[in-house]
Design an enzyme around this catalytic site. Structure first.
Site, mmCIF file in Angstrom:
data_model
loop_
_atom_site.group_PDB
_atom_site.id
_atom_site.type_symbol
_atom_site.label_atom_id
_atom_site.label_comp_id
_atom_site.label_asym_id
_atom_site.label_seq_id
_atom_site.Cartn_x
_atom_site.Cartn_y
_atom_site.Cartn_z
ATOM 1 N N HIS A 134 85.809 -42.792 -20.196
ATOM 2 C CA HIS A 134 86.537 -41.771 -19.436
ATOM 3 C C HIS A 134 88.014 -42.133 -19.337
ATOM 4 C CE1 HIS A 134 85.207 -44.656 -16.252
ATOM 5 N NE2 HIS A 134 86.400 -44.446 -15.756
ATOM 6 N N HIS B 210 93.976 -44.899 -15.396
ATOM 7 C CA HIS B 210 93.400 -45.895 -16.312
ATOM 8 C C HIS B 210 92.576 -45.214 -17.398
ATOM 9 C CE1 HIS B 210 90.059 -45.611 -13.262
ATOM 10 N NE2 HIS B 210 89.281 -45.735 -14.316
ATOM 11 N N GLU C 35 89.927 -50.242 -18.025
ATOM 12 C CA GLU C 35 88.620 -50.540 -17.439
ATOM 13 C C GLU C 35 87.649 -50.742 -18.593
ATOM 14 O OE1 GLU C 35 86.972 -47.266 -15.176
ATOM 15 O OE2 GLU C 35 85.392 -48.516 -14.306
HETATM 16 CO CO CO Z 1 87.141 -45.481 -14.127
#
Ligand code: CO
Length: 141
Positions: A7, A79, A130
């Site tokens: 994502h 992020h 991430e």
């Molecule tokens: Co995230």
């Protein structure tokens, strides 16, 4: 080592308003809000055909997102999350190469109930990364 983009996350000042825009103006499917107490954020996921967009707003007084939004009051990309098959191996390899893992360096449980770590943006071209451990067996179809 990294696999798919799981994502892309956007920090927003008003999660409800942002979710509405994605649902009604952009015609996307948006999940119910989810409180991630450990991460100090409330999130929804916009489900797209090839990936997800995580919209997040601060939760609680000590949220790391609050400072980010002070600097970006209209919201901004926060992020990008890549999938890895083995997060412990990924952390080992990255720290050997001098990359910094945020916090205590140990994986925490992320929004999908899977282990995640965050890497220092200064080590990756100003982008907060991430990593999420997604076993190939559990990857969504
Ligand atoms: Co995230």
């Amino acid at each position: 080592m990294i696999g798919r983009v799981n994502h892309i996350a956007i920090a927003v000042p008003d999660l409800q308003a942002a979710a509405r825009r994605y649902r009604y103006m952009l015609g996307a499917s948006v999940s119910a809000p989810q409180d991630l107490i450990n991460h100090g954020v409330r999130v929804v996921f916009v489900e797209l055909e090839n990936t997800k967009i995580e919209l997040l707003e601060p939760l609680g007084d000590a949220s790391p997102i609050a400072v980010f939004l002070e600097r970006n009051p209209d919201g901004s990309m926060h992020h990008i999350c890549y999938e890895v098959a083995d997060i412990d191996a990924a952390v080992r390899r990255l720290t050997e190469d001098g990359a910094r893992v945020l916090g205590d360096g140990k994986p925490k449980t992320g929004a999908h109930g899977l282990p995640v770590v965050f890497l220092h943006p200064k080590d990756f071209d100003g982008t907060l990364i991430e990593l999420e451990e997604v076993k190939p067996d559990f990857a969504p179809a």
